[in-house]
Design a protein around this motif. Sequence first.
Motif, PDB file in Angstrom:
ATOM      1  N   THR A   1       0.706  -1.234  -0.142  1.00  0.00           N
ATOM      2  CA  THR A   1      -0.051  -0.055  -0.060  1.00  0.00           C
ATOM      3  C   THR A   1       0.819   1.163  -0.001  1.00  0.00           C
ATOM      4  O   THR A   1       0.522   2.281   0.192  1.00  0.00           O
ATOM      5  CB  THR A   1      -0.972   0.098   1.396  1.00  0.00           C
TER       6      THR A   1
ATOM      7  N   PHE B   1      -0.486   4.380  -1.596  1.00  0.00           N
ATOM      8  CA  PHE B   1      -1.450   5.163  -1.083  1.00  0.00           C
ATOM      9  C   PHE B   1      -1.014   5.892   0.179  1.00  0.00           C
ATOM     10  O   PHE B   1      -1.461   6.939   0.675  1.00  0.00           O
ATOM     11  CB  PHE B   1      -2.629   3.978  -0.522  1.00  0.00           C
ATOM     12  N   ILE B   2      -0.037   5.267   0.878  1.00  0.00           N
ATOM     13  CA  ILE B   2       0.671   6.032   2.107  1.00  0.00           C
ATOM     14  C   ILE B   2       1.099   7.091   1.565  1.00  0.00           C
ATOM     15  O   ILE B   2       1.088   8.000   2.193  1.00  0.00           O
ATOM     16  CB  ILE B   2       1.483   4.678   2.799  1.00  0.00           C
TER      17      ILE B   2
ATOM     18  N   LEU C   1       0.476   9.048  -1.247  1.00  0.00           N
ATOM     19  CA  LEU C   1      -0.374   9.837  -1.678  1.00  0.00           C
ATOM     20  C   LEU C   1      -1.295  10.590  -0.691  1.00  0.00           C
ATOM     21  O   LEU C   1      -1.592  11.676  -0.652  1.00  0.00           O
ATOM     22  CB  LEU C   1      -1.545   8.901  -2.752  1.00  0.00           C
ATOM     23  N   THR C   2      -1.376   9.846   0.530  1.00  0.00           N
ATOM     24  CA  THR C   2      -2.188  10.446   1.637  1.00  0.00           C
ATOM     25  C   THR C   2      -1.203  11.158   2.769  1.00  0.00           C
ATOM     26  O   THR C   2      -1.793  11.488   3.918  1.00  0.00           O
ATOM     27  CB  THR C   2      -3.045   9.485   2.361  1.00  0.00           C
ATOM     28  N   LEU C   3       0.158  11.147   2.359  1.00  0.00           N
ATOM     29  CA  LEU C   3       1.164  11.627   3.230  1.00  0.00           C
ATOM     30  C   LEU C   3       1.128  11.017   4.532  1.00  0.00           C
ATOM     31  O   LEU C   3       1.389  11.469   5.660  1.00  0.00           O
ATOM     32  CB  LEU C   3       0.825  13.150   3.369  1.00  0.00           C
TER      33      LEU C   3
ATOM     34  N   LEU D   1      -1.209   9.074   6.083  1.00  0.00           N
ATOM     35  CA  LEU D   1      -2.530   8.946   6.811  1.00  0.00           C
ATOM     36  C   LEU D   1      -2.867   7.339   6.473  1.00  0.00           C
ATOM     37  O   LEU D   1      -3.623   6.937   7.231  1.00  0.00           O
ATOM     38  CB  LEU D   1      -3.561   9.850   6.349  1.00  0.00           C
ATOM     39  N   PHE D   2      -2.768   6.948   5.564  1.00  0.00           N
ATOM     40  CA  PHE D   2      -3.108   5.500   5.205  1.00  0.00           C
ATOM     41  C   PHE D   2      -2.656   4.497   6.099  1.00  0.00           C
ATOM     42  O   PHE D   2      -3.056   3.455   6.325  1.00  0.00           O
ATOM     43  CB  PHE D   2      -2.966   5.151   3.536  1.00  0.00           C
TER      44      PHE D   2
END
Length: 127
Positions: A63, A66-67, A69-71, A73-74
């Motif tokens: 992931t 996604f981590i 991309l969400t800085l 928060l994922f």
Amino acid sequence: MLANFAIKTVINGIALWVAAWAVPGITFGRDMPASSVFLTVLVVAVIFGVVNSLVRPLLTVLTLPFIILTLGLFVFVVNALMLQLTSWLADKFDLAFHVEHFFWDAVLGALIITFVSMLLGFLKPEK
């Protein structure tokens, strides 16, 4: 090495117990004697530690986009998945630990577990 594992297990157990106390959807058996709850918390803490050491690194790598991309928060979603997996495994071992809902209970529980583990980790002796 064994002492370090024992300390981490106690920290995980305390963090799981605090999360179960704070989040109504996370339970450690209702109407159980204190000794049974203590033993359940200890076994679930071991399961949680094993899940975090074996599954979490793989899931974090998978992931990673996604981590990023969400800085970061994922990571809380990954932690909630580890808590939900621990609940599923505890059910397979007939342990009285359950997380009701993924989003509200598991994510909030993962936040609490992360915070409590971080605080107790500061108190842990280095060697």
